[in-house]
Scaffold this motif. Structure first.
Motif, mmCIF file in Angstrom:
data_model
loop_
_atom_site.group_PDB
_atom_site.id
_atom_site.type_symbol
_atom_site.label_atom_id
_atom_site.label_comp_id
_atom_site.label_asym_id
_atom_site.label_seq_id
_atom_site.Cartn_x
_atom_site.Cartn_y
_atom_site.Cartn_z
ATOM 1 N N PRO A 206 8.308 1.911 -1.010
ATOM 2 C CA PRO A 206 8.679 3.466 -1.078
ATOM 3 C C PRO A 206 10.200 3.400 -1.351
ATOM 4 C CG PRO A 206 7.307 3.548 0.755
ATOM 5 C CD PRO A 206 7.335 2.106 0.348
ATOM 6 N N ARG A 207 10.831 3.892 -2.258
ATOM 7 C CA ARG A 207 12.387 3.801 -2.549
ATOM 8 C C ARG A 207 13.062 4.157 -1.339
ATOM 9 N NH1 ARG A 207 13.288 5.059 -8.252
ATOM 10 N NH2 ARG A 207 15.178 6.099 -7.576
ATOM 11 N N SER A 446 -7.834 1.630 -4.328
ATOM 12 C CA SER A 446 -7.626 0.605 -3.334
ATOM 13 C C SER A 446 -8.522 0.305 -2.379
ATOM 14 C CB SER A 446 -6.097 0.967 -2.735
ATOM 15 O OG SER A 446 -5.234 1.235 -3.548
ATOM 16 N N LEU A 447 -9.359 1.664 -1.849
ATOM 17 C CA LEU A 447 -10.316 1.355 -1.066
ATOM 18 C C LEU A 447 -11.628 0.783 -1.759
ATOM 19 C CD1 LEU A 447 -10.387 5.084 0.483
ATOM 20 C CD2 LEU A 447 -9.908 2.834 1.533
ATOM 21 N N ALA A 448 -11.778 0.997 -3.063
ATOM 22 C CA ALA A 448 -12.719 0.110 -3.518
ATOM 23 C C ALA A 448 -12.397 -1.333 -3.815
ATOM 24 C CB ALA A 448 -13.058 0.709 -5.282
ATOM 25 N N LEU A 455 -8.056 -0.783 6.681
ATOM 26 C CA LEU A 455 -6.836 -1.502 7.356
ATOM 27 C C LEU A 455 -6.177 -2.274 6.055
ATOM 28 C CD1 LEU A 455 -4.996 -2.251 9.514
ATOM 29 C CD2 LEU A 455 -6.786 -4.058 10.254
ATOM 30 N N ARG A 456 -7.169 -3.242 5.458
ATOM 31 C CA ARG A 456 -6.572 -3.652 4.069
ATOM 32 C C ARG A 456 -6.149 -3.008 3.157
ATOM 33 N NH1 ARG A 456 -11.259 -7.257 2.281
ATOM 34 N NH2 ARG A 456 -9.462 -7.872 0.645
ATOM 35 N N GLY A 462 0.654 -0.378 1.197
ATOM 36 C CA GLY A 462 2.033 -0.310 2.175
ATOM 37 C C GLY A 462 2.232 1.127 2.969
ATOM 38 N N LEU A 463 1.063 1.474 3.346
ATOM 39 C CA LEU A 463 1.077 2.513 4.103
ATOM 40 C C LEU A 463 0.471 2.359 5.631
ATOM 41 C CD1 LEU A 463 -0.869 5.283 1.989
ATOM 42 C CD2 LEU A 463 1.764 5.133 2.180
#
Length: 484
Positions: A206-207, A446-448, A455-456, A462-463
């Motif tokens: 994030p910026r 991203s989940l897929a 967690l991964r 980046g959250l």
């Protein structure tokens, strides 16, 4: 030295190459002594013969690279040009760090070699830069870069010259070409190899957090800063800092980075004490930085600070002759990781060579791993390759131009959206709607990609994990039960 004829010592076990070089050099007015053995070359060097050496690496009695230290010790001013058919990064690096003036890959362009000869004779009073330590030699199987094509050979030559320096490097190229591999190789084979290699992707942070990520922050510097945190500059102290996707760095962070590059010092966010930045900077981007400069999105002065040595990575379609070597490398890797051993027949390899590879080396690697995992036959043929490429093509089919960046794809879709509403502007709130439409597939994919492991996926995005869970609920994204 070019004002008078030079005596050039040529060592190669191939009689045809000795003949070609002898005739070409004699036409330029030089005297040539040619031999097919390392022993013959050493006898001339030891006797004080010759103004320049051109030597092959593999000879019947000794490796030409092993002879280099003896030559440099006996006659430090004698220039040596190394030729080799073992066209790898390791060969180029070893030639450079052992004191060679230059490295020429076989088969060579005769005009290029003759130009290199002239440069070597002209610059004979300038000692070449070489490292004090020899780079580790773990064999060609462990090399991070694969390819023997002319574009890759030129990259190897440039990299070999950079290994003993701290010069800032800018790596450009399309997504999937292997920019981080270049950065890691520059570090692993360079003089800072014993210190950390630290990478940061500007597009993934994030910026508002980029400055803290780069320079660290003090306790209480901002809301949520409960403890002091070191930044990437501090983590990379003494080593290499790789700034990936530098074109996505926000303007305020660009200004601060420029100051660090100019002054060699920085302060943490909320800090007062200056810290020394003892790092080598390597930056990379798939974007056109000069275009961003014209658009006012990237600082021109920062560009010139970063672009000291530019390295452009070719797209895979520009080096198709490397595809067989890459395929064998990826198949070997897959087998070492437990997947069945596979080979490709000539027809299958030909199909791969004909493909356009919009995803570059990364796309090829993914395909090879898929072949190793999903198909029972030991030898993969053209029919399987055709089926896999057709499936990939149909799933990716759209109006998008080849190698389109994410920002360009979004711009294209928004242009189409506004054209569809040119007679009547859409309802208010477009900004939030666009972000939401991008956010949902980003989180879903991203989940897929992490098989539903939240967690991964949170780490990939980046959250914070709780933030990801909140977004899953808000966006109504189905979750695979039993996978956390």
């Amino acid at each position: 030295m070019t004002d008078r004829p030079a005596t050039i010592l040529v060592a190669d076990d191939d009689r045809a190459i000795r003949t070609v070089l002898t005739q070409a050099l004699q036409r330029l007015g030089h005297e040539v002594l040619a031999t097919g053995t390392a022993a013959g070359l050493w006898s001339w060097v030891e006797a004080g013969e010759g103004d320049l050496v051109i030597t092959d690496v593999v000879m019947p009695d000794e490796n030409g690279l092993d002879l280099l230290p003896q030559i440099k010790q006996a006659r430090p001013d004698l220039r040596v040009i190394v030729m080799s058919a073992r066209n790898t990064l390791l060969t180029a690096v070893q030639a450079s760090e052992r004191g060679a003036f230059d490295y020429i890959a076989k088969p060579f362009d005769l005009n290029v070699l003759l130009e290199t000869v002239q440069k070597a004779l002209v610059s004979a009073t300038t000692e070449p830069v070489s490292g004090t330590e020899q780079v580790p030699s773990n064999g060609e199987e462990s090399l991070p870069l694969i390819g023997r094509s002319p574009p890759m050979q030129e990259i190897y030559r440039v990299m070999a010259r950079l290994m003993g320096t701290d010069l800032t490097v800018m790596i450009t190229g399309e997504s999937g070409t292997g920019k981080e591999l270049i950065a890691r190789a520059l570090h692993d084979y360079g003089k800072r190899r014993k210190a950390p290699f630290v990478a940061i992707n500007m597009a993934a942070i994030p910026r508002e957090l980029i400055e803290s990520e780069l320079f660290g922050h003090e306790k209480g510097a901002f809301t949520g800063a409960a403890i002091r945190s070191s930044g990437r500059f501090e983590q990379a102290q003494g080593g290499t800092l790789f700034l990936d996707e530098i074109g996505d760095m926000p303007p305020e962070a660009q200004t601060r980075l420029l100051r660090v590059l100019q002054e060699g010092e920085y302060t943490t966010v909320g800090g007062r004490v200056s810290m020394r930045a003892d790092v080598r900077i390597i930056a990379a981007t798939h974007r056109d930085l000069r275009r961003l400069i014209r658009q006012g999105l990237f600082r021109e002065d920062l560009f010139y600070r970063l672009n000291v040595v530019p390295i452009r990575l070719p797209a895979l379609r520009e080096r198709r002759q490397d595809i067989p070597d890459l395929v064998m490398h990826f198949l070997r890797q897959a087998n070492e990781e437990g997947l069945p051993q596979k080979t490709l027949d000539r027809g299958g390899m030909q199909r791969l060579a004909e493909h356009s590879w919009p995803g570059n080396v990364r796309e090829l690697e993914n395909l090879v791993r898929r072949l190793a995992a999903l198909y029972s036959e030991e030898t993969i043929g053209a029919d399987v390759i055709d089926r896999e490429l057709a499936d990939t093509q149909s799933s990716a089919e759209s109006n998008a131009p080849p190698n389109e960046s994410l920002s360009a794809a979004v711009e294209r879709h928004l242009n189409a959206y506004f054209q569809a509403h040119e007679n009547e502007l859409p309802a208010a709130g477009l900004y939030d709607r666009v972000l939401r439409e991008i956010e949902r597939p980003l989180v879903t994919l991203s989940l897929a990609a992490t098989n539903g492991n939240q967690l991964r996926a949170a780490d990939l995005l980046g959250l914070n994990r709780n933030t990801l869970r909140k977004k899953i609920r808000e966006l109504d994204i189905p979750v695979v039960r039993g996978v956390r």
